[in-house]
Design a protein around this motif. Structure first.
Motif, PDB file in Angstrom:
ATOM      1  N   ASP A 147       6.290   1.509  -2.311  1.00 23.81           N
ATOM      2  CA  ASP A 147       4.845   1.772  -2.405  1.00 23.81           C
ATOM      3  C   ASP A 147       4.563   2.288  -3.808  1.00 23.81           C
ATOM      4  OD1 ASP A 147       2.200   2.505  -2.237  1.00 23.81           O
ATOM      5  OD2 ASP A 147       2.411   3.745  -0.441  1.00 23.81           O
ATOM      6  N   SER A 159       1.952   2.923  -5.361  1.00 25.29           N
ATOM      7  CA  SER A 159       0.886   3.915  -5.510  1.00 25.29           C
ATOM      8  C   SER A 159       1.405   5.341  -5.369  1.00 25.29           C
ATOM      9  CB  SER A 159      -0.225   3.672  -4.490  1.00 25.29           C
ATOM     10  OG  SER A 159       0.192   4.004  -3.178  1.00 25.29           O
ATOM     11  N   GLN A 160       2.622   5.489  -4.854  1.00 22.83           N
ATOM     12  CA  GLN A 160       3.193   6.816  -4.642  1.00 22.83           C
ATOM     13  C   GLN A 160       4.221   7.205  -5.700  1.00 22.83           C
ATOM     14  OE1 GLN A 160       1.971   8.947  -2.237  1.00 22.83           O
ATOM     15  NE2 GLN A 160       0.459   7.290  -2.146  1.00 22.83           N
ATOM     16  N   ALA A 178      -3.985  -2.253  -1.694  1.00 21.76           N
ATOM     17  CA  ALA A 178      -2.631  -1.883  -1.269  1.00 21.76           C
ATOM     18  C   ALA A 178      -1.896  -1.121  -2.353  1.00 21.76           C
ATOM     19  CB  ALA A 178      -1.851  -3.139  -0.879  1.00 21.76           C
ATOM     20  N   HIS A 179      -2.069  -1.552  -3.594  1.00 20.66           N
ATOM     21  CA  HIS A 179      -1.364  -0.912  -4.709  1.00 20.66           C
ATOM     22  C   HIS A 179      -2.201   0.177  -5.377  1.00 20.66           C
ATOM     23  CE1 HIS A 179       0.579  -5.119  -4.846  1.00 20.66           C
ATOM     24  NE2 HIS A 179       1.302  -4.321  -4.082  1.00 20.66           N
ATOM     25  N   TRP A 200       3.928  -5.606   2.509  1.00 16.23           N
ATOM     26  CA  TRP A 200       4.468  -4.493   3.281  1.00 16.23           C
ATOM     27  C   TRP A 200       5.706  -4.834   4.111  1.00 16.23           C
ATOM     28  CZ3 TRP A 200       2.873  -0.357   1.215  1.00 16.23           C
ATOM     29  CH2 TRP A 200       1.562  -0.210   0.768  1.00 16.23           C
ATOM     30  N   LYS A 215       1.139  -3.830 -10.310  1.00 12.44           N
ATOM     31  CA  LYS A 215       2.083  -2.750 -10.043  1.00 12.44           C
ATOM     32  C   LYS A 215       2.689  -2.201 -11.335  1.00 12.44           C
ATOM     33  CE  LYS A 215       4.682  -3.039  -6.302  1.00 12.44           C
ATOM     34  NZ  LYS A 215       5.605  -3.519  -5.227  1.00 12.44           N
TER      35      LYS A 215
END
Length: 285
Positions: free
Chosen positions: A68, A70-71, A167-168, A219, A255
């Motif tokens: 993920d 984004s984290q 999502a990203h 995912w 990303k």
């Protein structure tokens, strides 16, 4: 002007990029594959575990990038930059290749199409060690080649792009609207339903099939449901389904920016319109 290359050629050149001694590319291809539970992209040097502080920073970054993006934490980002310095960007491009090539392979194999794009998975590879080759091929050749594909209708392409942006959590992507899709019937009212597409009365069954497939590649690529792939094949032509798969990869290049904290929106409020030029490059204003 340089000759335009086909998507398949660009993908094969990305797979063949193994800069310097090949250790970083080999390491991140193993790390991303384990994270995704997918077969790894081929690597010249198989590196199962990091052997230095720099490699440990790269491996940790690659794992979170795949799981993920984004984290990714400020500590992971600063650790990568501290360890790699000017070579950090190239390493993140290597991670993107390691992360998304297995997803594309899984998608095309689940759909039962596009084998001509997977020649690198079956034959010997002529490795390229040039440190600058990967970013150049990715941004100047491969991504524009995908953008030049025209089988899929522009509204579906935009819906898929916005699903990946959410999502990203790419702030830049969420601040943009593609003009051809707007002219073809796209609107913010329609796009607002992307977040809750399963219950939308505005999005048709083709759009929902495309968005389910997008979610699966992002995912759960190792568990791509048979019915998800079958629905895509039943609602889209072979050329459209191939383009859909590569669109998801092209969109996911966000990303790279997200992971490096370089995804600032182009406008502070609202959205900005842009177009995809005939050469596949993004045109603003």
């Amino acid at each position: 002007m340089a000759a335009e290359i086909p998507v398949g050629v660009g993908l094969a050149r990305l797979v063949a990029w193994s800069p310097d001694d090949g250790r970083v590319a080999g390491l991140v291809r193993q790390v991303c594959a384990r994270t995704l539970s997918l077969p790894a992209a081929p690597c010249e040097v198989a590196v199962d575990e990091p052997e230095s502080e720099a490699e440990r920073a790269v491996a940790e970054f690659a794992e979170q990038f795949s799981a993920d993006v984004s984290q990714i934490s400020a500590e992971q980002r600063s650790g990568l930059l501290e360890q790699l310095g000017d070579s950090a960007f190239g390493a993140v491009v290597s991670i993107f290749i390691a992360d998304f090539v297995p997803r594309v392979r899984a998608g095309l194999e689940a759909l039962g199409i596009g084998s001509e794009y997977l020649g690198w998975a079956r034959g010997p590879i002529r490795w390229n060690h040039a440190a600058t080759e990967g970013p150049g091929v990715l941004f100047n050749d491969f991504l524009p080649a995908v953008a030049r594909m025209r089988a899929l209708d522009p509204v579906t392409s935009e819906l898929v792009r916005l699903r990946g942006a959410a999502a990203h959590n790419c702030r830049l992507c969420k601040s943009l609207r593609e003009g051809t899709a707007l002219d073809a019937g796209g609107s913010d009212t329609l796009y607002d339903d992307v977040e809750r597409f399963e219950t939308s009365i505005l999005l048709d069954d083709c759009a929902k099939a495309a968005l389910r497939y997008t979610d699966a590649l992002i995912w759960t690529p190792a568990h791509l449901a048979v019915d998800v792939a079958a629905e895509v094949r039943s609602r889209f032509s072979e050329a459209e389904a191939i383009e859909l798969t590569f669109d998801i990869m092209r969109n996911a290049s966000n990303k790279i920016a997200v992971s490096l904290g370089a995804d600032e929106p182009r406008v502070e409020q609202g959205t900005e319109r842009y177009l995809i030029g005939a050469d596949g490059q993004t045109v603003f204003g």
